[in-house]
Design a protein around this motif. Structure first.
Motif, PDB file in Angstrom:
ATOM      1  N   PRO A   1       0.855  -1.286  -0.041  1.00  0.00           N
ATOM      2  CA  PRO A   1      -0.111   0.120  -0.134  1.00  0.00           C
ATOM      3  C   PRO A   1       0.968   1.304   0.038  1.00  0.00           C
ATOM      4  N   PHE A   2       0.324   2.561  -0.183  1.00  0.00           N
ATOM      5  CA  PHE A   2       0.949   3.715  -0.385  1.00  0.00           C
ATOM      6  C   PHE A   2       0.083   4.635   0.513  1.00  0.00           C
ATOM      7  N   PRO A   3       0.787   5.723   0.857  1.00  0.00           N
ATOM      8  CA  PRO A   3      -0.215   6.922   1.777  1.00  0.00           C
ATOM      9  C   PRO A   3      -0.753   7.708   0.973  1.00  0.00           C
ATOM     10  N   CYS A   4      -1.938   8.101   1.096  1.00  0.00           N
ATOM     11  CA  CYS A   4      -2.677   9.222   0.365  1.00  0.00           C
ATOM     12  C   CYS A   4      -3.133  10.046   1.351  1.00  0.00           C
ATOM     13  N   CYS A   5      -3.596  11.059   1.045  1.00  0.00           N
ATOM     14  CA  CYS A   5      -4.322  12.148   1.666  1.00  0.00           C
ATOM     15  C   CYS A   5      -5.514  12.764   0.868  1.00  0.00           C
ATOM     16  N   VAL A   6      -6.717  13.194   1.696  1.00  0.00           N
ATOM     17  CA  VAL A   6      -7.953  13.571   0.834  1.00  0.00           C
ATOM     18  C   VAL A   6      -8.053  15.097   0.926  1.00  0.00           C
ATOM     19  N   SER A   7      -8.340  15.756  -0.071  1.00  0.00           N
ATOM     20  CA  SER A   7      -8.941  17.315  -0.133  1.00  0.00           C
ATOM     21  C   SER A   7      -9.429  17.464  -1.322  1.00  0.00           C
TER      22      SER A   7
END
Length: 304
Positions: A104-110
């Motif tokens: 998996p890989f890191p994600c951010c939401v905006s």
């Protein structure tokens, strides 16, 4: 990258080019946003680094509609090396890549978009980026055309292939599996100036973009070793010897062999050229990019 001076008679601008040509394409043209609550739809993007440099700190921005829950996504990543001289879209169609799980890989939401950090990407390597979105309780009713993009800390010589379109829709369930199985614009992974038999200057190649203009001169950037990049100025009709490769024409049976002599105005990033070293030995050079420039054809001596 190392600077090197060419021995060609044509004017040469030797450059040290730390660039990574990132390309992105959606696995599918359409994704479903009308599934039962909390059931997930996976949006998949292919990201390819056509080189010549490593793409540092690669990021993918993936917009989504309110009917998908960006706060509860799950991710997975696969990585594969594209063989030298192979067309990325073709190896995808042939299902001939050897994929390795990358976790998996890191994600951010905006602002209704997911920004995913994928790390560094080596030249001539492809990623399969999977983001699974659970359904919300929103009641969607219209198709949502969206555009994903890829970027990195390394300069990209062609931003037009760094974004791709897809549609998230609650409709079309009556259209059957063929509608939902339609692939995205995989040909974009091959580069913008793609070549198809029968193309004429200024025409629209099948599945590509218009052929480059026949006016003025062209700056052809090539590499023999994926380390040193040289730029050569040439008239658009200058012929170069293309390393033969097999190509599948859409709608036609079998694959045909393309090779022989080709005007530089029809070259595309990733093409392999035949040549000779200063010692007279056969060489193969890879085209990095092709740029039309505003010089008169009469002012440009031919490549030799």
């Amino acid at each position: 990258m190392r600077e090197e001076t060419s021995q060609l008679d044509a004017p040469v601008i030797s450059v040290s080019m730390n660039a990574a040509d990132l390309r992105i394409a959606s696995k599918q043209a359409y994704y479903d946003s009308n599934l039962p609550f909390d059931e997930a739809e996976t949006i998949t993007m292919y990201v390819y680094n056509a080189g010549p440099a490593v793409a540092r700190a690669v990021q993918v921005e993936l917009p989504y509609p309110s009917s998908l829950n960006g706060e509860a996504i799950t991710t997975s990543l696969r990585r594969a090396r594209v063989p030298p001289g192979a067309r990325p879209s073709q190896v995808l169609k042939d299902n001939s890549l050897t994929w390795k799980e990358a976790g998996p890989f890191p994600c951010c939401v905006s602002d209704q978009a997911v920004d995913c950090v994928l790390g560094d990407l080596s030249p001539y390597t492809m990623l399969e980026v999977n983001v699974a979105f659970p359904m919300t309780r929103a009641a969607p009713w219209t198709d949502r055309p969206l555009k994903a993009s890829v970027s990195s800390d390394t300069p990209d010589p062609d931003l037009l292939t760094a974004s791709t379109h897809y549609v998230v829709t609650p409709n079309h369930h009556h259209d059957g599996p063929r509608y939902w199985q339609k692939v995205g614009t995989w040909e974009q992974l091959d580069g913008r100036a793609d070549i198809h038999p029968g193309s004429e200057p200024g025409s629209e190649p099948q599945g590509g973009t218009p052929a480059r203009s026949a006016h003025g001169a062209y700056c052809i950037s090539v590499t023999l070793d994926h380390i040193t990049v040289q730029r050569h100025l040439a008239a658009p009709g200058t012929l170069v010897s293309l390393v033969p490769f097999h190509h599948q024409i859409t709608g036609a049976p079998g694959r045909i062999l393309i090779g022989g002599w080709l005007p530089v105005k029809l070259l595309w990033p990733g093409a392999r050229l035949n040549g000779l070293s200063a010692q007279g030995k056969p060489t193969e050079a890879y085209v990095v990019r092709v740029d039309p420039i505003g010089l008169s054809e009469a002012d440009i001596p031919p490549l030799r």
